[in-house]
Design an enzyme around this catalytic site. Structure first.
Site, mmCIF file in Angstrom:
data_model
loop_
_atom_site.group_PDB
_atom_site.id
_atom_site.type_symbol
_atom_site.label_atom_id
_atom_site.label_comp_id
_atom_site.label_asym_id
_atom_site.label_seq_id
_atom_site.Cartn_x
_atom_site.Cartn_y
_atom_site.Cartn_z
ATOM 1 N N GLU A 167 -4.927 43.008 30.720
ATOM 2 C CA GLU A 167 -3.685 42.842 29.961
ATOM 3 C C GLU A 167 -3.168 44.126 29.310
ATOM 4 O O GLU A 167 -2.960 44.180 28.087
ATOM 5 C CB GLU A 167 -3.868 41.737 28.909
ATOM 6 C CG GLU A 167 -4.266 40.413 29.528
ATOM 7 C CD GLU A 167 -4.616 39.339 28.503
ATOM 8 O OE1 GLU A 167 -4.406 39.568 27.300
ATOM 9 O OE2 GLU A 167 -5.098 38.281 28.899
ATOM 10 N N ASN A 210 -6.147 43.236 35.535
ATOM 11 C CA ASN A 210 -5.939 41.792 35.369
ATOM 12 C C ASN A 210 -4.807 41.572 34.364
ATOM 13 O O ASN A 210 -4.868 42.090 33.249
ATOM 14 C CB ASN A 210 -7.254 41.191 34.847
ATOM 15 C CG ASN A 210 -7.313 39.689 34.950
ATOM 16 O OD1 ASN A 210 -6.924 39.114 35.964
ATOM 17 N ND2 ASN A 210 -7.818 39.038 33.908
ATOM 18 N N HIS A 246 -2.202 31.481 34.211
ATOM 19 C CA HIS A 246 -2.156 30.435 33.181
ATOM 20 C C HIS A 246 -0.723 29.906 33.187
ATOM 21 O O HIS A 246 0.183 30.537 32.621
ATOM 22 C CB HIS A 246 -2.461 31.019 31.794
ATOM 23 C CG HIS A 246 -3.861 31.512 31.628
ATOM 24 N ND1 HIS A 246 -4.955 30.685 31.664
ATOM 25 C CD2 HIS A 246 -4.348 32.760 31.414
ATOM 26 C CE1 HIS A 246 -6.061 31.387 31.478
ATOM 27 N NE2 HIS A 246 -5.719 32.654 31.332
ATOM 28 N N GLU A 275 -7.442 33.248 36.531
ATOM 29 C CA GLU A 275 -7.680 32.413 35.339
ATOM 30 C C GLU A 275 -6.827 31.142 35.394
ATOM 31 O O GLU A 275 -6.218 30.734 34.416
ATOM 32 C CB GLU A 275 -7.370 33.199 34.059
ATOM 33 C CG GLU A 275 -8.117 34.513 33.952
ATOM 34 C CD GLU A 275 -7.958 35.230 32.623
ATOM 35 O OE1 GLU A 275 -7.433 34.626 31.668
ATOM 36 O OE2 GLU A 275 -8.367 36.405 32.536
ATOM 37 N N ASP A 277 -5.010 27.721 35.267
ATOM 38 C CA ASP A 277 -4.957 26.385 34.667
ATOM 39 C C ASP A 277 -3.507 25.921 34.634
ATOM 40 O O ASP A 277 -2.584 26.738 34.542
ATOM 41 C CB ASP A 277 -5.620 26.300 33.273
ATOM 42 C CG ASP A 277 -5.342 27.488 32.363
ATOM 43 O OD1 ASP A 277 -4.261 28.100 32.491
ATOM 44 O OD2 ASP A 277 -6.201 27.789 31.512
#
Ligand code: G3I
Length: 386
Positions: A167, A210, A246, A275, A277
């Protein structure tokens, strides 16, 4: 017994059915494919981010994890702040337990993460140490080098891929985040330095950048693409980019995701969804929210499968009871957000079935490979006849 005896024949029949051949062949003798088997069929890995507490010997979650996933990411336990509470002091108890589990179950290990500028990234003592030093930049560089050597060096040969930098961009904006310790002290090129340090500490691991919140944010994605392109052009030792995926604000847009993965792949980089979801509140207006969530998961899998550079997908938590989204304001207002593949009782949700189905829908190999597979299975059947 009867089922066992006729299993090879059933496999042979299935093998000769168009579209089903390789799918069945990849599955276990119980004819049901786990996520990892289905992903192997499709030529990608399927991973999980989790905590050591899920991996206790004999626990139901540990059995599910070993059966279903081919990659493991420590959700928190390889972050700098989790490893080191004081200068020069490292505790690898929890990260080792995750690494040991991955090795014992033939899973890839994703190192998450060497350098993360946000509050939960570097331990608090670093701020104090760096800001009181006569030469803050030299001090920070020294600490970063020591950290890379200590952690990436320790896990060299065991970690397949490192999220070297996590990030670096502003959460909602498009530029490099100016409000992190690393940028404040070293400037925007701290990212380059981090990759060089990681490459020295563990030359054998793949090195990823990432990033979060780009899938539904075209301006931020363009900034990520520009940064990745610049790193490649400058011959910084980067191998890939992870899109965290996400999907907290909007449903996945398959075409847009595929275009993003393609654009990153066109730079010569690998890509992964790191990651994933997809909360259920996004589908509140649908007559069947769980089915709509399942279709969204299938869209994400299909976007990855459509892009040769996309080598795998990781979900951020095992069950809906484990999700970080439930504790993140304002999304926590909709708690339980139920964004994962298994429900609170560890039962697979429709999203699980949709992911397996999408992975198994990858076309079977060509006729020669099918014939070879069919003959092998026929031989197995003959050997079993009385
Ligand atoms: O372990 C302590 C516990 O002892 C204490 O009682 C409790 C009180 O709050 O906190 C516990 O630590 C929490 C830790 O998760 C372990 O559960 C921290 O407060 C909490 O901030 C931490 O949140 C993690 C967050 O990163 C910050 O590190 C989430 O679990 C984790 O899912 C999340 O993961 C990040 C990725 O690394 C990067 N991308 C975004 C993603 C979601 O934020």
């Amino acid at each position: 017994m009867l089922a066992e005896r006729f299993a090879p024949l059933a496999l042979l029949v299935a093998c000769l059915l168009p579209g089903a051949a390789q799918a069945v062949a990849d599955c276990g003798s119980d004819f049901t494919c786990s996520l990892r088997e289905a992903a192997a069929h499709a030529g990608i890995y399927f991973g999980l981010a989790t905590k050591p507490s899920a991996l206790g010997t004999g626990s139901p979650s540990a059995a599910v994890i070993a059966r279903e996933f081919s990659s493991l990411t420590p959700e928190n336990d390889m972050k700098w702040s989790a490893l080191s509470e004081a200068p020069g002091v490292y505790d690898f108890t929890r990260s080792d337990s995750l690494a040991d589990f991955a090795a014992a179950h033939d899973m890839r290990l994703r190192g998450h993460t060497l350098f993360w500028g946000r509050p939960n990234g570097p331990p608090q003592w670093i701020d104090a140490t760096v800001s009181s030093a006569p030469d803050p930049a030299a001090t920070l560089r020294g600490l970063m080098q020591e950290h890379a050597q200590t952690v990436a060096g320790r896990y060299a040969g065991r970690i397949e891929t490192w999220d070297v930098v996590n990030e670096p961009l502003e959460l909602l904006g498009a530029g490099i985040d100016a409000d992190t310790l690393f940028t404040r002290v070293l400037g925007e090129r701290w990212v380059d330095e981090a990759f060089h340090l990681a490459a020295v500490a563990d030359p054998g691991a793949l090195r990823f950048l990432n990033e979060t919140n780009v899938e539904s944010n075209p301006a931020k994605f363009e900034a990520l693409l520009a940064l990745a392109g610049r790193l490649v052009a400058d011959q910084v030792p980067i191998d890939g980019v992870g899109l965290q995926a996400h999907f907290l604000q909007a449903r996945p847009n398959r075409a847009q995701l595929e275009a993003q993965l393609t654009a990153l792949g066109d730079l010569g980089l690998l890509v992964e969804l790191t990651e994933l979801d997809i909360p259920l509140y996004l589908f509140a207006a649908d007559p069947e929210p769980l089915q709509a969530q399942a279709a969204a998961y299938a869209d994400v899998v299909n976007a990855c499968l459509a892009v040769p550079a996309c080598r795998g997908i990781t979900v951020w938590g095992l069950t809906d009871a484990d999700t970080w989204v439930d504790s993140l304001f304002p999304f926590s207002i909709a708690r339980p957000t139920r964004p994962l593949l298994f429900d609170e009782a560890l039962a697979p949700k429709p999203a699980y079935d949709a992911v397996v189905a999408a992975l198994l829908a990858v076309p079977e190999p060509g006729p020669a490979a099918q014939l070879a597979l069919g003959l092998a299975l026929l031989g197995a059947f003959r050997r079993q006849r009385p």
